[in-house]
Every structure is written in structure tokens, then in C-alpha cells.
Motif scaffolding. Structure first.
Motif: not given
Ligand code: SF4
Ligand code: SF4
Length: 433
Positions: A80-84
Motif C-alpha cells: 500500500d505504501n510502495c511507490p513502485s
């Protein structure tokens, strides 16, 4: 050799997905496990790095790789917090399945998953017997959370305050219930889920009551089984494939517009995992799973967005106070967080937000069984945040989260009740309530 080649090919496939991870470390700050242990090996970045080297290690150190992979709540906070946009949960689940296919499933898990879970009738019969005799081994805590404890020292239960099995599971209650199969035009197939059926049948009863109140036509197929996630999370893709195909075959014969469940984990599994992780031999299953996923809804979402429930009660300033815990499988997996709150307000409750309402409660399915110490440390933080609100009741849309929260509140001798939003909404429909 063929099997090794096939496994190596599957690991290679995973490597493509692993390349997406830039090792930025953004997942570290949101991982509830890392918060407790401070170990890089526990966070998504560490596990993905381990998996990158798995092709060599899987055959030389399968137990070590397995151990590290299993230290995970599968909460999805990292994804959920992964920019990729790394699909962390799918990668972990696929990796667990590869390792299980290489190592083989333990005899215990074979019995639980392949003999019991994969046979809904046997599962029902065995849990029915267990519920009859459980009082010999457990004692009720007679508290607001309706938990029990083991009568004797038990290595499996430890000092947990758990919810016992219901004397009358929902599938038995259903035989005596009048269910309206025709309604205002909207037809729903209600998927019960194991925990609700066998431990919290009152949630299914409340769901039927609410849906019937809103004139929804209901179909509740008999011999529904498990959605398959406990097996899949343990690497048993065979049982998951079987249960996916079993349910699709059962449901294909029914006429419905929406499949609705009151279990966040079942909703997320049916919507996201049945179509993507079915790996059996029948390609038409994937197509059917995609079609079913499109019409599957969490009950909070269905009541709010489709039925458009109007407030049943006026919220009073001195009315009961409720706080809401966001299950990872609803908010992080499906983006559903407004609807349960709207339903609570419609039921006349004053909603007060706890700190970190969407932080994982620490349950994580089998993680709670294998790592109860860490699971309950994470759960204690949730319990403190709940207590700090001064609420009468904490609501959550996931029965597994409700089990964990009940354990934590019961162990701290709290009087806060744990309820599903649909139970509270159903109660608001009763005359004089
Ligand atoms: S999983 Fe995502 S957030 Fe974590 S290190 Fe990799 S790219 Fe960054
Ligand atoms: S799924 Fe949850 S516990 Fe597992 S690595 Fe991601 S954030 Fe941590």
C-alpha cells in the motif's frame, strides 16, 4: 528433475516481478512486524532481496527461506505504501507455494487442508463434534467479548482469550430460517466464510436480517466452504485451486447480481486472489473467477453504495460511542473504509476515530498461531488505541480482526464490546432500539 526444472521456471517468473523493487525502503516505516523486531529481514525489502537470491537458496536452504517468508502478516501495508507498485503479497504467496511444492506439505497440514478444509461436509461435521465437546477443555470468561480460555496448559492455545466455536453454526441455523429468495430486483448470493459460519453465526444472521429488511432477494448455497486463503497462505496451492473451482462450479448454477460477504478476508480473496492465483488445469476457471470478482462486494459497501441505506436512527450526542478498526483486507486491499463508517452512523452511533485506525491488528492468520508473542505485542498497541477513545464498542468488518481484538481487550479486562458493523446496523432496525 522435471519438477526441479518446473520450480526453477516458476522462480524465474517471479524474478521479473522482483525487479520492480527499487530497494527504496519506503515499506519499512509501515511494516508492523519491523516496528516490533527492527529486523531488515522482516520487512518487505529484506524479504524481496532474499527472494532475488532464492533460485540458488531454495534448493540448498529451503527451511531457512521458508522460515523468513513465513514471518509476515500478509497485511499489505508495504504494498500500500510502495511507490513502485510492487505486488508484494502476490510475490510472497507465489514464493510460499513454490517452496511448499519443493519441500512438500507436512502431514498435519495435509490433514487440515486436504482432508478437512477441502471437504466442506467433513469440515462441518468435525467442527460440529468439536463444538459439542469443547466445554471439557475450555472455560468461558463470561465477559463482554465472550471469550474463553483453555482449562489446562495447552501448547497450542497458550494464554489466549479466544472465541469458542458456536453451538449452532450458521449452516445449521439456516435450515430453520426463512430466507427471502425474491426481492426488489437485486439478487444477492451470500458467501458466509468459515469464521462467521462456525464461530460468529450471529453476523450471518444479522446480514440476512438486514438484506431481507431492504427487500434484497437472497441465495445462500448449502455446503459452502472455505475461500481457500488459509491453505494458500501456507503454500498449499492445490487446496486453494480445488476450493476456487469448487465454489465457482457451485455458484455458476445460481442466479444473482452480487456475491456479498461480511468477511473482509473472504471478499479480498474472492476479488483479488481467485482470478490471479488459481493455477489449476482448467483455464475456464480463471475466466469465471474474473466474472465473479467483478460482482463480489463487501457487505458494508453493498449496503451503502447499492442499497443506499438511509440513517435508521438520529445520532444523539449522548448516544453509544463506537470506534472502527480498518481491516487490512478491506482498506489496503480494496480501498473500502468510508462505507463501514457510514453504516455505523446510519445505525445511530457516534463515531470516534482511534489513532492509527488502519494499522494492522497483528492477527495475520497463521502468523498468530506461529508467532503469538509478536502478534499480541502488535495487538496490544491496537487495544491501547481503542481504549484511549473512551468508546463503548469497537467495530470491524473482519471476523479475524475481531478475534484478535477480543483477545487483547479480554486480556486487559476491558468492558468494550467487539461487533461487526452489520450487527449494529441490524440492531438499529429492531423496534424500540
Ligand atoms: S517493496 Fe516497494 S517500498 Fe519496499 S523497498 Fe521495494 S520498492 Fe521500496
Ligand atoms: S505484508 Fe505486512 S508484515 Fe509482511 S512485510 Fe509487508 S508490511 Fe510487513
Amino acid at each position: 528433475m522435471t519438477q526441479i526444472n518446473e520450480l526453477a521456471a516458476r522462480v524465474k517468473d517471479l524474478e521479473g516481478q522482483l525487479l520492480v523493487c527499487t530497494r527504496c525502503g519506503m515499506c519499512q516505516s509501515v511494516c508492523p512486524l519491523f516496528e516490533q523486531t527492527g529486523r531488515e529481514a522482516d520487512v518487505a525489502r529484506g524479504k524481496l532481496a532474499l527472494l532475488s537470491g532464492m533460485i540458488s537458496k531454495i534448493f540448498s536452504e529451503p527451511d531457512g527461506v521458508n522460515e523468513r517468508l513465513n514471518r509476515c502478516l500478509l497485511c499489505g501495508s508495504c504494498a500500500d505504501n510502495c511507490p513502485s507498485g510492487v505486488n508484494v503479497i502476490e510475490i510472497f504467496i507465489r514464493a510460499r507455494a513454490i517452496l511448499t511444492d519443493y519441500k512438500g506439505l507436512s502431514l498435519f497440514k495435509k490433514m487440515i487442508f486436504r482432508q478437512m478444509l477441502a471437504n466442506p461436509r467433513i469440515f462441518n461435521a468435525m467442527t460440529g463434534w468439536a463444538s459439542k465437546f469443547q466445554d471439557l477443555l475450555i472455560r468461558s470468561n463470561r465477559n463482554e467479548q465472550a471469550t474463553s480460555c483453555a482449562r489446562f496448559v495447552s501448547p497450542l492455545i497458550h494464554d489466549r482469550h479466544f472465541m469458542p466455536m458456536a453451538k449452532h453454526p450458521f449452516h445449521k441455523t439456516l435450515e430453520k430460517m426463512q430466507v427471502r429468495s425474491t426481492g426488489s430486483g437485486v439478487k444477492v448470493l451470500l458467501f458466509t466464510g468459515c469464521i462467521i459460519d462456525k464461530i460468529m453465526p450471529h453476523i450471518a444472521v444479522a446480514s440476512v436480517k438486514v438484506l431481507s429488511h431492504h427487500n434484497v432477494g437472497l441465495t445462500i448455497p448449502e455446503t459452502q466452504g472455505c475461500c481457500g486463503i488459509p491453505a494458500l497462505a501456507s503454500g498449499d496451492a492445490k487446496t486453494f485451486n480445488f476450493l476456487t473451482a469448487y465454489h465457482l462450479d457451485r455458484f455458476e448454477k445460481e442466479d444473482f447480481d452480487y456475491l456479498v460477504t461480511a468477511c473482509a478476508t473472504c471478499t479480498s480473496t474472492i476479488k483479488k486472489l481467485w482470478p490471479t492465483l488459481y493455477s489449476g488445469h482448467n483455464p475456464s476457471v480463471t475466466e469465471s473467477a474474473r466474472n465473479l470478482a467483478a460482482k463480489t462486494m463487501d457487505i458494508n459497501q453493498f449496503l451503502t453504495d447499492v442499497v443506499k441505506t438511509a440513517p435508521q436512527k438520529e445520532t444523539k450526542d449522548d448516544g453509544p460511542v463506537v470506534t472502527y478498526h480498518d481491516p487490512c483486507h478491506l482498506k489496503k486491499s480494496l480501498g473500502i473504509f468510508k462505507q463501514p463508517r457510514q453504516l455505523l452512523t446510519a445505525a445511530g452511533y457516534q463515531l470516534t476515530e482511534m489513532e492509527d485506525a488502519d494499522k494492522c491488528c497483528g492477527m495475520g492468520g497463521s502468523f498468530n498461531l506461529l508467532h503469538y508473542d509478536i502478534s499480541s505485542s502488535i495487538g496490544s498497541l491496537k487495544q491501547e488505541n481503542i481504549a484511549d477513545t473512551g468508546c463503548d464498542t469497537v467495530a470491524s468488518g473482519c471476523p479475524a480482526c475481531m478475534i484478535q481484538i477480543s483477545d487483547m481487550l479480554s486480556r486487559s479486562s476491558s468492558r468494550i464490546k467487539v461487533r461487526h458493523p452489520v450487527e449494529l446496523y441490524a440492531r438499529s432496525l429492531e423496534p424500540g432500539k
